[in-house]
Each structure stands twice: as C-alpha cells, then as structure tokens.
Motif scaffolding. Structure first.
Motif, PDB file in Angstrom:
ATOM      1  N   ALA A  56       6.914  40.083   9.802  1.00 11.86           N
ATOM      2  CA  ALA A  56       7.553  41.336  10.212  1.00 11.86           C
ATOM      3  C   ALA A  56       6.908  42.501   9.472  1.00 11.86           C
ATOM      4  CB  ALA A  56       9.047  41.288   9.918  1.00 11.86           C
ATOM      5  N   PRO A  57       6.535  43.570  10.180  1.00 11.15           N
ATOM      6  CA  PRO A  57       5.939  44.732   9.512  1.00 11.15           C
ATOM      7  C   PRO A  57       6.942  45.435   8.612  1.00 11.15           C
ATOM      8  CG  PRO A  57       6.369  45.227  11.819  1.00 11.15           C
ATOM      9  CD  PRO A  57       6.648  43.765  11.637  1.00 11.15           C
ATOM     10  N   SER A  58       6.449  46.081   7.571  1.00  6.59           N
ATOM     11  CA  SER A  58       7.305  46.786   6.627  1.00  6.59           C
ATOM     12  C   SER A  58       6.771  48.192   6.387  1.00  6.59           C
ATOM     13  CB  SER A  58       7.359  46.020   5.295  1.00  6.59           C
ATOM     14  OG  SER A  58       7.996  46.781   4.303  1.00  6.59           O
TER      15      SER A  58
ATOM     16  N   ARG B  26      -3.011  45.550   6.077  1.00  5.57           N
ATOM     17  CA  ARG B  26      -4.009  45.808   7.111  1.00  5.57           C
ATOM     18  C   ARG B  26      -3.794  44.895   8.307  1.00  5.57           C
ATOM     19  NH1 ARG B  26      -9.985  46.258   4.830  1.00  5.57           N
ATOM     20  NH2 ARG B  26     -10.256  46.887   7.007  1.00  5.57           N
ATOM     21  N   THR B  27      -3.430  43.646   8.051  1.00  4.08           N
ATOM     22  CA  THR B  27      -3.155  42.691   9.129  1.00  4.08           C
ATOM     23  C   THR B  27      -1.899  41.906   8.785  1.00  4.08           C
ATOM     24  OG1 THR B  27      -4.554  40.997   8.120  1.00  4.08           O
ATOM     25  CG2 THR B  27      -5.582  42.444   9.775  1.00  4.08           C
ATOM     26  N   LEU B  28      -1.146  41.521   9.816  1.00  2.61           N
ATOM     27  CA  LEU B  28       0.026  40.681   9.618  1.00  2.61           C
ATOM     28  C   LEU B  28      -0.389  39.216   9.704  1.00  2.61           C
ATOM     29  CD1 LEU B  28       2.663  42.562  11.807  1.00  2.61           C
ATOM     30  CD2 LEU B  28       2.530  42.523   9.312  1.00  2.61           C
TER      31      LEU B  28
END
Length: 279
Positions: free
Chosen positions: A257-259, A265-267
């Motif tokens: 999950a993005p924060s 730079r990449t998940l």
C-alpha cells in the motif's frame, strides 16, 4: 464485546460447473457480536461470497455447507425461503458497493425506502412519507422531502450510499453486511459514511461485517480483522494490531500500500506462496 449472535463454523462454498464443483470459500469460521468485523483480501479472495452466503443471496448453482451457520438461534442453512425472506431486511441487511446498481432506476428513492418501511410497519400513505423523510434525515441528508422525489441517477455516490443505509434502517436489522460501501466514494465523503456507520453501531447495537480491500481503512475503523486469501482465512487479529500481523500475506498487502509519509520509488510486488492456499 457483547455475546456473539452470529456463529460461522467451517463455511464452504463451491460453484457447480461443466468440470465439477469449484471451491471458492474453504473452511471459514468466525463469530460476531456488537462490533465491527472486517473481512479483507484481494479481489477473488472470497470475502463478498462469505457475506452473500450469510443472507443466502448466492446463485442457485452455488453449493453452501457449514458445520454451523447460525444467527440469533436460527439455522441459516435449514431456514425455508419464507423464513429467509422475513430475516432479510428485518434482521439481516446488506449494503452493496455501488448504489447505482442497487437502487431501482425508474422509481424515486423515497418510494423504494417506503417499500422497506411498509414491510416493517403498517402505515398510511402520509405516515409512510413522514417516516421516509425521518430516515433520510437520520442519515444526515438535507432537504429529505426533495431527495425522496429524486431518482438514483440524480444522486451523488455519497448520497446514494446514505439512501441505501436509510433503506436498511427502515427495518431495524441487527446484522449489517457492508460490501465495500466506500470504495466508489472520494475521501471526504468516505469518512462521512464511515462516521455514520460508526454512529449506528454505537446507537442501535448493530453488528457490522465490513468487507473491504483497504487494510489501512479497516485498521482505523474496525475492531477485528479477518484476512482472506484463496477462499481461506489466513489470519485473524484485532484491528489495532494489524500493523504487527504475523502472516506473510498480510504483511505483503500492508507493504504494497502506498504511503504519504514514507515515499518509495517502487512498490513491492506480492510474492505468493502455494502453501497459503493449502491452509
């Protein structure tokens, strides 16, 4: 937490097909009292199927079995269609993901809520209309009389969800299954709908089964979390401890999950283990 009115033990669901039965839910077990229980997982994990199985809303080719599937003393598997018709709405309700596909497009929303009101109460036309407007006001809709005359396509997503909740409240259920009720809403409206559900759980003693794919959301909103993968519950834990989950699948979902606080730079890509599906 209050006594558990819902008991689910070893729930299995399979769909009959040309090549035989295909299992989609495998051995799911949990109980539910007056609390907010989240069922989370990726699309296809079986979480919506579990919710629909409770209300017997699965298609006819679904095969449902369980050691126990009981709500407030009623065996949901043994109940007749008539008994289930009485339970649904009056004691068991479900809010779908997108109200645009749940509301009748050719009826004013007030008339649809009115049908639910009349199932629960024997009222005259004027009293029913007054009750409809009271319900719309209860879910924080301004100008309830005007909104009652509108059609589904005239409502915003948040307004549509409030109408669905008002329809559910008309029959005063004990258990509400909410199937991703905020996923189609923007952030500000989403919080308003969550606040409303929270209010109803506290004031009316609702039991809430909250189906979602948003782990961050349920970690803040719910009391407990069931994590599903491949039709199985792979982890069950208090929502407050979600950040410290043990199962690698749960940890992988959290890390993907993005924060806004920790930019990357990449998940990471989820690396699946066949053992997760084996139980």
């Amino acid at each position: 937490m209050t006594a558990s009115l819902l008991q689910v033990d070893q729930l299995d669901v399979a769909y009959r097909g040309p090549a035989g039965a295909v299992p989609v839910v495998k051995g799911v077990s949990f109980t539910l009292g007056q609390e907010k229980l989240a069922v989370v997982g990726e699309s296809g994990s079986g979480k919506t199927t579990v919710g629909r199985a409770l209300l017997r809303l699965l298609p006819r080719h679904a095969q449902v079995s369980a050691r126990t599937l009981r709500f407030d003393g009623v065996d949901l598997l043994a109940a007749s269609d008539r008994q289930m018709g009485q339970l649904r709405g009056q004691r068991l309700s479900m809010i779908m993901q997108d109200p645009r596909y749940s509301l009748n497009p050719v009826m004013p929303v007030g008339a649809q809520i009115g049908e639910a009101v009349l199932r629960a109460e024997a009222l005259g036309r004027a009293a029913c209309q007054e009750r409809v407007e009271q319900l719309l006001a209860r879910v924080h809709i301004r100008e309830p009389g005007r909104v009652a005359r509108q059609y589904a396509h005239q409502l915003s997503g948040g307004m549509g969800q409030r109408v669905m909740i008002a329809m559910m409240l008309a029959q005063k259920p004990r258990l509400l299954v909410a199937d991703e009720p905020t996923s189609a809403l923007d952030v500000s409206v989403r919080q308003e709908v969550l606040d409303l559900l929270d209010e109803l759980v506290a004031e009316q003693g609702l039991m809430l089964l909250f189906i979602s794919h948003d782990l961050n959301l349920v970690g803040r909103f719910c009391d407990r979390v069931l994590v599903m993968y491949g039709g199985r519950v792979v982890e069950a834990l208090p929502a407050a401890e979600l950040a410290h989950a043990d199962h690698p699948y749960t940890r992988a979902l959290l890390s993907a999950a993005p924060s806004l606080k920790h930019r990357r730079r990449t998940l990471p890509v989820l690396q699946r283990d066949p053992a997760w599906s084996a139980g």
